[in-house]
Design a protein around this motif. Structure first.
Motif, PDB file in Angstrom:
ATOM      1  N   THR A  66     -19.210   1.100  21.092  1.00  0.00           N
ATOM      2  CA  THR A  66     -19.516   0.362  22.384  1.00  0.00           C
ATOM      3  C   THR A  66     -21.036   0.924  22.809  1.00  0.00           C
ATOM      4  OG1 THR A  66     -18.320   1.771  24.057  1.00  0.00           O
ATOM      5  CG2 THR A  66     -17.234  -0.236  22.536  1.00  0.00           C
ATOM      6  N   ASP A  67     -21.318   0.553  24.089  1.00  0.00           N
ATOM      7  CA  ASP A  67     -22.365   0.882  24.836  1.00  0.00           C
ATOM      8  C   ASP A  67     -22.125   2.331  25.266  1.00  0.00           C
ATOM      9  OD1 ASP A  67     -24.049  -1.491  24.343  1.00  0.00           O
ATOM     10  OD2 ASP A  67     -23.406  -2.385  26.273  1.00  0.00           O
ATOM     11  N   SER A  68     -20.796   2.693  25.483  1.00  0.00           N
ATOM     12  CA  SER A  68     -20.462   3.932  26.348  1.00  0.00           C
ATOM     13  C   SER A  68     -19.733   4.721  25.271  1.00  0.00           C
ATOM     14  CB  SER A  68     -19.600   3.557  27.373  1.00  0.00           C
ATOM     15  OG  SER A  68     -18.305   3.133  27.252  1.00  0.00           O
ATOM     16  N   LEU A  69     -19.140   4.275  24.210  1.00  0.00           N
ATOM     17  CA  LEU A  69     -18.643   5.309  23.379  1.00  0.00           C
ATOM     18  C   LEU A  69     -18.747   4.963  21.754  1.00  0.00           C
ATOM     19  CD1 LEU A  69     -15.691   4.038  22.314  1.00  0.00           C
ATOM     20  CD2 LEU A  69     -14.816   4.091  24.510  1.00  0.00           C
ATOM     21  N   SER A  70     -18.348   6.004  21.183  1.00  0.00           N
ATOM     22  CA  SER A  70     -17.979   5.863  19.672  1.00  0.00           C
ATOM     23  C   SER A  70     -16.794   6.475  19.146  1.00  0.00           C
ATOM     24  CB  SER A  70     -19.412   6.522  18.914  1.00  0.00           C
ATOM     25  OG  SER A  70     -19.187   6.360  17.551  1.00  0.00           O
ATOM     26  N   ARG A  71     -15.795   5.793  18.879  1.00  0.00           N
ATOM     27  CA  ARG A  71     -14.426   6.433  18.562  1.00  0.00           C
ATOM     28  C   ARG A  71     -14.056   6.110  16.964  1.00  0.00           C
ATOM     29  NH1 ARG A  71     -10.383   4.942  22.707  1.00  0.00           N
ATOM     30  NH2 ARG A  71     -11.655   6.725  23.584  1.00  0.00           N
ATOM     31  N   GLU A  72     -13.749   6.951  16.060  1.00  0.00           N
ATOM     32  CA  GLU A  72     -13.225   6.836  14.831  1.00  0.00           C
ATOM     33  C   GLU A  72     -11.709   6.474  14.986  1.00  0.00           C
ATOM     34  OE1 GLU A  72     -12.746   9.798  11.563  1.00  0.00           O
ATOM     35  OE2 GLU A  72     -14.790   9.036  11.209  1.00  0.00           O
ATOM     36  N   LEU A  73     -11.444   5.501  14.310  1.00  0.00           N
ATOM     37  CA  LEU A  73      -9.884   5.125  14.301  1.00  0.00           C
ATOM     38  C   LEU A  73      -9.704   5.065  12.685  1.00  0.00           C
ATOM     39  CD1 LEU A  73     -10.069   2.171  16.651  1.00  0.00           C
ATOM     40  CD2 LEU A  73      -9.379   4.188  17.002  1.00  0.00           C
ATOM     41  N   ILE A  74      -8.413   5.393  12.135  1.00  0.00           N
ATOM     42  CA  ILE A  74      -7.758   5.315  10.952  1.00  0.00           C
ATOM     43  C   ILE A  74      -6.882   4.267  10.718  1.00  0.00           C
ATOM     44  CG2 ILE A  74      -6.634   6.688   9.262  1.00  0.00           C
ATOM     45  CD1 ILE A  74      -9.281   7.807  10.000  1.00  0.00           C
ATOM     46  N   VAL A  75      -7.281   3.323   9.804  1.00  0.00           N
ATOM     47  CA  VAL A  75      -6.350   2.100   9.163  1.00  0.00           C
ATOM     48  C   VAL A  75      -5.498   2.708   8.021  1.00  0.00           C
ATOM     49  CG1 VAL A  75      -6.347  -0.080   8.576  1.00  0.00           C
ATOM     50  CG2 VAL A  75      -7.958   0.572  10.118  1.00  0.00           C
ATOM     51  N   LYS A  76      -4.272   2.630   8.117  1.00  0.00           N
ATOM     52  CA  LYS A  76      -3.298   3.164   7.173  1.00  0.00           C
ATOM     53  C   LYS A  76      -3.258   1.816   6.075  1.00  0.00           C
ATOM     54  CE  LYS A  76      -2.176   7.214   8.819  1.00  0.00           C
ATOM     55  NZ  LYS A  76      -2.526   8.325   8.093  1.00  0.00           N
ATOM     56  N   PRO A  77      -3.286   2.310   4.746  1.00  0.00           N
ATOM     57  CA  PRO A  77      -2.979   1.198   3.755  1.00  0.00           C
ATOM     58  C   PRO A  77      -1.534   0.820   3.669  1.00  0.00           C
ATOM     59  CG  PRO A  77      -3.054   3.383   2.766  1.00  0.00           C
ATOM     60  CD  PRO A  77      -3.444   3.565   4.139  1.00  0.00           C
ATOM     61  N   ARG A  78      -1.266  -0.300   2.954  1.00  0.00           N
ATOM     62  CA  ARG A  78       0.279  -0.648   2.852  1.00  0.00           C
ATOM     63  C   ARG A  78       0.242  -1.299   1.496  1.00  0.00           C
ATOM     64  NH1 ARG A  78      -0.927  -3.425   7.618  1.00  0.00           N
ATOM     65  NH2 ARG A  78      -0.990  -5.681   7.399  1.00  0.00           N
ATOM     66  N   LEU A  79       1.379  -1.613   1.116  1.00  0.00           N
ATOM     67  CA  LEU A  79       1.766  -2.313  -0.123  1.00  0.00           C
ATOM     68  C   LEU A  79       1.385  -3.797  -0.086  1.00  0.00           C
ATOM     69  CD1 LEU A  79       4.667  -0.415  -1.819  1.00  0.00           C
ATOM     70  CD2 LEU A  79       2.373  -0.205  -2.655  1.00  0.00           C
ATOM     71  N   SER A  80       0.758  -4.436  -1.078  1.00  0.00           N
ATOM     72  CA  SER A  80       0.444  -5.960  -0.788  1.00  0.00           C
ATOM     73  C   SER A  80       1.493  -6.718  -1.089  1.00  0.00           C
ATOM     74  CB  SER A  80      -0.834  -6.379  -1.640  1.00  0.00           C
ATOM     75  OG  SER A  80      -0.393  -6.237  -3.062  1.00  0.00           O
ATOM     76  N   PRO A  81       1.441  -7.957  -0.544  1.00  0.00           N
ATOM     77  CA  PRO A  81       2.647  -8.950  -0.840  1.00  0.00           C
ATOM     78  C   PRO A  81       2.981  -9.171  -2.333  1.00  0.00           C
ATOM     79  CG  PRO A  81       1.479  -9.750   0.970  1.00  0.00           C
ATOM     80  CD  PRO A  81       0.810  -8.677   0.686  1.00  0.00           C
ATOM     81  N   GLN A  82       1.627  -9.165  -2.959  1.00  0.00           N
ATOM     82  CA  GLN A  82       1.661  -9.440  -4.577  1.00  0.00           C
ATOM     83  C   GLN A  82       2.446  -8.521  -5.305  1.00  0.00           C
ATOM     84  OE1 GLN A  82      -1.134  -9.731  -2.728  1.00  0.00           O
ATOM     85  NE2 GLN A  82      -1.713 -11.779  -2.795  1.00  0.00           N
ATOM     86  N   PHE A  83       2.458  -7.164  -4.804  1.00  0.00           N
ATOM     87  CA  PHE A  83       3.056  -6.008  -5.563  1.00  0.00           C
ATOM     88  C   PHE A  83       4.567  -6.160  -5.040  1.00  0.00           C
ATOM     89  CE2 PHE A  83       5.023  -1.849  -5.055  1.00  0.00           C
ATOM     90  CZ  PHE A  83       4.984  -1.451  -6.422  1.00  0.00           C
ATOM     91  N   CYS A  84       4.841  -6.530  -3.913  1.00  0.00           N
ATOM     92  CA  CYS A  84       6.230  -6.345  -3.433  1.00  0.00           C
ATOM     93  C   CYS A  84       7.208  -7.641  -3.992  1.00  0.00           C
ATOM     94  CB  CYS A  84       6.210  -6.218  -1.634  1.00  0.00           C
ATOM     95  SG  CYS A  84       5.330  -4.674  -0.996  1.00  0.00           S
ATOM     96  N   TRP A  85       6.537  -8.667  -3.809  1.00  0.00           N
ATOM     97  CA  TRP A  85       7.294  -9.959  -4.009  1.00  0.00           C
ATOM     98  C   TRP A  85       6.993 -10.594  -5.258  1.00  0.00           C
ATOM     99  CZ3 TRP A  85      10.972  -9.009  -1.028  1.00  0.00           C
ATOM    100  CH2 TRP A  85      10.954  -8.631   0.101  1.00  0.00           C
ATOM    101  N   GLY A  86       5.444 -10.476  -5.568  1.00  0.00           N
ATOM    102  CA  GLY A  86       5.130 -11.285  -6.640  1.00  0.00           C
ATOM    103  C   GLY A  86       5.644 -10.768  -7.983  1.00  0.00           C
ATOM    104  N   ASN A  87       5.866  -9.555  -8.113  1.00  0.00           N
ATOM    105  CA  ASN A  87       6.375  -9.171  -9.344  1.00  0.00           C
ATOM    106  C   ASN A  87       7.940  -9.999  -9.756  1.00  0.00           C
ATOM    107  OD1 ASN A  87       4.514  -7.756 -10.685  1.00  0.00           O
ATOM    108  ND2 ASN A  87       4.674  -6.207  -9.121  1.00  0.00           N
ATOM    109  N   MET A  88       8.521 -10.234  -8.524  1.00  0.00           N
ATOM    110  CA  MET A  88       9.975 -10.755  -8.752  1.00  0.00           C
ATOM    111  C   MET A  88       9.934 -12.176  -9.759  1.00  0.00           C
ATOM    112  SD  MET A  88      11.665 -10.158  -5.288  1.00  0.00           S
ATOM    113  CE  MET A  88      13.311 -10.773  -5.714  1.00  0.00           C
ATOM    114  N   THR A  89       8.719 -12.768  -9.499  1.00  0.00           N
ATOM    115  CA  THR A  89       8.604 -14.102 -10.252  1.00  0.00           C
ATOM    116  C   THR A  89       8.718 -13.679 -11.878  1.00  0.00           C
ATOM    117  OG1 THR A  89       6.902 -14.772  -8.597  1.00  0.00           O
ATOM    118  CG2 THR A  89       7.006 -15.811 -10.769  1.00  0.00           C
ATOM    119  N   PHE A  90       8.298 -12.572 -12.325  1.00  0.00           N
ATOM    120  CA  PHE A  90       8.547 -12.356 -13.722  1.00  0.00           C
ATOM    121  C   PHE A  90      10.061 -11.771 -14.126  1.00  0.00           C
ATOM    122  CE2 PHE A  90       4.152 -12.109 -12.911  1.00  0.00           C
ATOM    123  CZ  PHE A  90       3.474 -12.934 -13.642  1.00  0.00           C
ATOM    124  N   LEU A  91      10.863 -12.368 -13.486  1.00  0.00           N
ATOM    125  CA  LEU A  91      12.045 -11.700 -13.170  1.00  0.00           C
ATOM    126  C   LEU A  91      12.617 -10.560 -14.298  1.00  0.00           C
ATOM    127  CD1 LEU A  91      14.737 -11.705 -11.487  1.00  0.00           C
ATOM    128  CD2 LEU A  91      15.465 -13.362 -13.104  1.00  0.00           C
TER     129      LEU A  91
END
Length: 319
Positions: A66-91
């Motif tokens: 912003t005009d008054s600050l610069s702040r570094e933030l961390i975004v944590k990764p997580r497992l995608s829905p394709q990995f969690c639920w999609g593989n169930m399709t190939f039962l």
């Protein structure tokens, strides 16, 4: 070498995240305040913006400017829905799919949208609030008078048949299709009519298949009318079932061997219908169907037990 090649193809074709996820995807980044920029990798974007990010198990660094600050933030990764639920399709090949995706960073993502706040001081802005606890607490309410179109795939099927003048048959296989409609006469109760066809295909996915010698095939058409009760994410139903069963024996060697003559037997029966489902999302359900018949009406009337048991993947479309 051919076996290794086929094994590699099998691994690829049974891993949902590996097939459907790209190495990069668009992450929509916005802010709670105006005139904010965000630095991702080596580029700076004026928000809101669609930013191309790489899938990785590593944290994603986002610098809020912003005009008054610069702040570094961390975004944590997580497992995608394709990995969690999609593989169930190939039962039946589910473990292979998960093992394949575990070797590939495509199983990760940082969410679809990211909302930045200049007052954020913690590094969990990309983490889904509540996690699994919030997921299982989520409810999908229904209303009296609601109509749904129902589509499903009886994915894995087990048949018990007693064709006329044949010994009892126990056969299993994959695939099928069904179409139905349901009407909620109360907020948690509904009537459903379904027309379903199930078969004992040898493979868990549609694919070319060849058979040598005597081979038995089973198929069933079930027309069911059920009364159903909704309890949180679970639904239970019971009602009436009219079944048409077909048992067929093929033998492409009959002209040479003269054993096991090819033939087809069809019979009709009346019985009950039961089902139980668990709701995974607003429209997707997985459940078990048990449709037994006790009285055969064709080719002659008699007491005769038969059944179809199916693992069913179901989708509901609200009309």
């Amino acid at each position: 070498m051919k076996r290794l090649f086929l094994l590699a193809i099998l691994f690829c074709l049974t891993s949902c995240a590996t097939i459907f996820n790209r190495k990069e995807y668009k992450l929509k980044i916005s802010s709670t305040t105006a005139n904010v920029r965000a630095k991702v990798y080596d580029s700076v974007y004026r928000l809101p913006a669609d930013v191309s990010v790489k899938r990785s198990k590593a944290d994603l660094k986002v610098t809020l400017i912003t005009d008054s600050l610069s702040r570094e933030l961390i975004v944590k990764p997580r497992l995608s829905p394709q990995f969690c639920w999609g593989n169930m399709t190939f039962l039946s090949l589910m473990p292979v799919g998960y093992l394949t995706d575990l070797t590939n960073p495509k199983r990760f993502y940082y969410g679809k949208e990211l909302l930045l706040n200049e007052h954020d001081t913690i590094s969990t802005i990309g983490k889904k609030r509540g996690g699994l606890k919030a997921y299982f607490k989520r409810r999908y309410p229904t209303a009296k008078g609601q109509f749904n179109l129902v589509l499903s795939v009886p994915y894995a099927n087990l048949f018990y048949m007693q064709p006329h003048n044949e010994r009892a048959k126990t056969l299993g296989g994959f695939l099928g299709a069904s179409l139905g409609a349901e009407y909620y006469y109360k907020e948690n109760k509904y009537a459903k009519f379904t027309a379903a066809a199930s078969i004992n295909f040898i493979a868990p996915v549609p694919a070319p298949a060849s058979y040598d010698g005597p081979t038995e095939f089973a198929s069933a058409y079930n027309f069911t009318l059920t009364d159903n009760y909704k309890l949180s994410r679970f639904t239970l139903g019971y009602g009436l079932n009219y079944g048409i069963y077909q048992w067929r024996l093929t033998n492409n060697e009959y002209r040479l061997t003269r054993n096991e003559e090819p033939r087809t037997k069809i019979n009709h029966g009346i019985g009950i219908a039961t089902n139980a489902y668990y709701q995974f999302s607003r429209s997707f359900f997985v459940g078990v169907i048990y449709n037994p018949t006790f009285i055969t009406t064709y080719p002659k009337t008699e007491f005769n037990y038969q059944h179809v048991i199916s693992l069913d993947f179901l989708w509901k479309i609200k009309l």
